[in-house]
Scaffold this active site. Structure first.
Site, PDB file in Angstrom:
ATOM      1  N   GLY A 180      22.238 -10.378 -32.331  1.00 35.66           N
ATOM      2  CA  GLY A 180      20.899 -10.960 -32.436  1.00 35.66           C
ATOM      3  C   GLY A 180      20.330 -10.862 -33.832  1.00 35.66           C
ATOM      4  N   SER A 181      19.137 -11.433 -33.971  1.00 28.70           N
ATOM      5  CA  SER A 181      18.529 -11.557 -35.293  1.00 28.70           C
ATOM      6  C   SER A 181      17.921 -10.244 -35.781  1.00 28.70           C
ATOM      7  CB  SER A 181      17.454 -12.649 -35.264  1.00 28.70           C
ATOM      8  OG  SER A 181      16.493 -12.358 -34.273  1.00 28.70           O
ATOM      9  N   THR A 182      17.709  -9.272 -34.886  1.00 28.19           N
ATOM     10  CA  THR A 182      17.194  -7.964 -35.328  1.00 28.19           C
ATOM     11  C   THR A 182      18.362  -7.053 -35.722  1.00 28.19           C
ATOM     12  OG1 THR A 182      15.509  -8.305 -33.622  1.00 28.19           O
ATOM     13  CG2 THR A 182      15.509  -6.174 -34.736  1.00 28.19           C
ATOM     14  N   GLY A 205      19.680  -5.328 -29.635  1.00 29.97           N
ATOM     15  CA  GLY A 205      18.345  -5.904 -29.485  1.00 29.97           C
ATOM     16  C   GLY A 205      17.979  -6.059 -28.018  1.00 29.97           C
ATOM     17  N   ASP A 249      15.336  -8.752 -25.312  1.00 34.28           N
ATOM     18  CA  ASP A 249      14.373  -9.854 -25.183  1.00 34.28           C
ATOM     19  C   ASP A 249      13.058  -9.348 -24.601  1.00 34.28           C
ATOM     20  OD1 ASP A 249      16.144 -11.980 -26.116  1.00 34.28           O
ATOM     21  OD2 ASP A 249      17.326 -11.378 -24.386  1.00 34.28           O
ATOM     22  N   GLU A 306      27.724  -6.989 -24.211  1.00 37.71           N
ATOM     23  CA  GLU A 306      26.698  -5.982 -24.521  1.00 37.71           C
ATOM     24  C   GLU A 306      26.626  -4.920 -23.428  1.00 37.71           C
ATOM     25  OE1 GLU A 306      23.600  -8.615 -27.212  1.00 37.71           O
ATOM     26  OE2 GLU A 306      23.385  -8.671 -25.056  1.00 37.71           O
TER      27      GLU A 306
END
Ligand code: 5RP
Length: 235
Positions: A35-37, A91, A93, A112
């Site tokens: 993910g983007s984090t 990460g 959501d 994950e």
């Protein structure tokens, strides 16, 4: 949290992603989320390897994470020779007050979960927008077998108060499976029970509910980073 600019949101992801690296010590085998984090975690680990001589190895949770990790010089290992990881950084959501999670917005939920369940501890990196009282506003990702996915979808619909939508007509996960996004709305007050019910449907490969898995959330807000620990955190 008020309206944040894209640059402010990105800065928060970066702060959380980097702060989580304080849990990583030389000699550790770590799970690397998607993910983007987590991207910022990977960049920071790469920097520490190059500049501080950090010695770690990792198992990635997606092909995209594997590519970035290799690019950053993080040695990759695989399950053939590894049966346990010290910790995973990933990460989310959404997370609730018990640190139950919704994951899978990036489609990597199966890998994950395998990685999280094989890790001694799980650190979640997130910004404050992911914190909720009750899970479900974010559509729940469910990875399903391609065979008869339409029928699996109908059976999920019997449990879901909102609609269940296939993610992209041609979208497949790294494992070659479709994802169904189930719109529960903020109704998931018993995520443990719902996870079990959904997993009992034939055709469901994995559910994006991660219950009793996370130990710590490293949450970035506008005014800094906060560590939210579960009472019996393993780390
Ligand atoms: C991927 C995931 C991600 O960890 C989740 O979607 C959060 O991603 P981001 O940090 O980009 O918001 O579960 O399957």
């Amino acid at each position: 949290m008020g309206q944040l600019t894209t640059a402010e949101k990105e800065a928060m992801k970066e702060e959380a992603g980097i702060a989580a690296c304080s849990f990583v010590k030389s000699g550790m085998k770590i799970g690397i989320g998607t993910g983007s984090t987590v991207k910022y975690t990977i960049l920071e680990l790469g920097r520490r390897i190059r500049e501080e001589g950090l010695q770690i190895s990792g198992i990635p949770t997606s092909k995209s994470t594997e590519e970035l990790s290799i690019e950053q010089g993080i040695p990759m290992i695989n399950w053939e020779k590894c049966d346990h990881l010290d910790l995973v950084i990933d990460g989310a959501d959404e997370f609730d007050p018990d640190l139950h999670l919704i994951k899978g917005g990036g489609g990597a939920l199966l890998r994950e979960k395998i990685v999280a369940e094989s890790s001694g501890a799980m650190i979640v990196v997130a910004d404050a927008s992911k914190k909720v009282d009750t899970l479900g506003n974010f559509p729940l990702p469910i990875e399903v077998n391609p065979y008869g996915w339409e029928q699996t979808k109908r059976r999920i619909e019997q449990l879901c108060p909102g609609s269940v939508n296939r993610r992209g007509a041609n979208y497949l996960t790294d494992n070659g499976n479709p994802i169904l996004d189930a719109e529960f709305g903020p109704t998931i007050s018993n995520p443990v029970q719902l996870e079990a019910k959904l997993r009992s449907i034939s055709g469901v490969v994995e559910v994006g509910l991660f219950t009793n898995t996370a130990d710590v959330v490293v949450m970035a807000a506008k005014d800094g980073c906060e560590l939210i620990r579960k009472e019996n955190a393993r780390i």
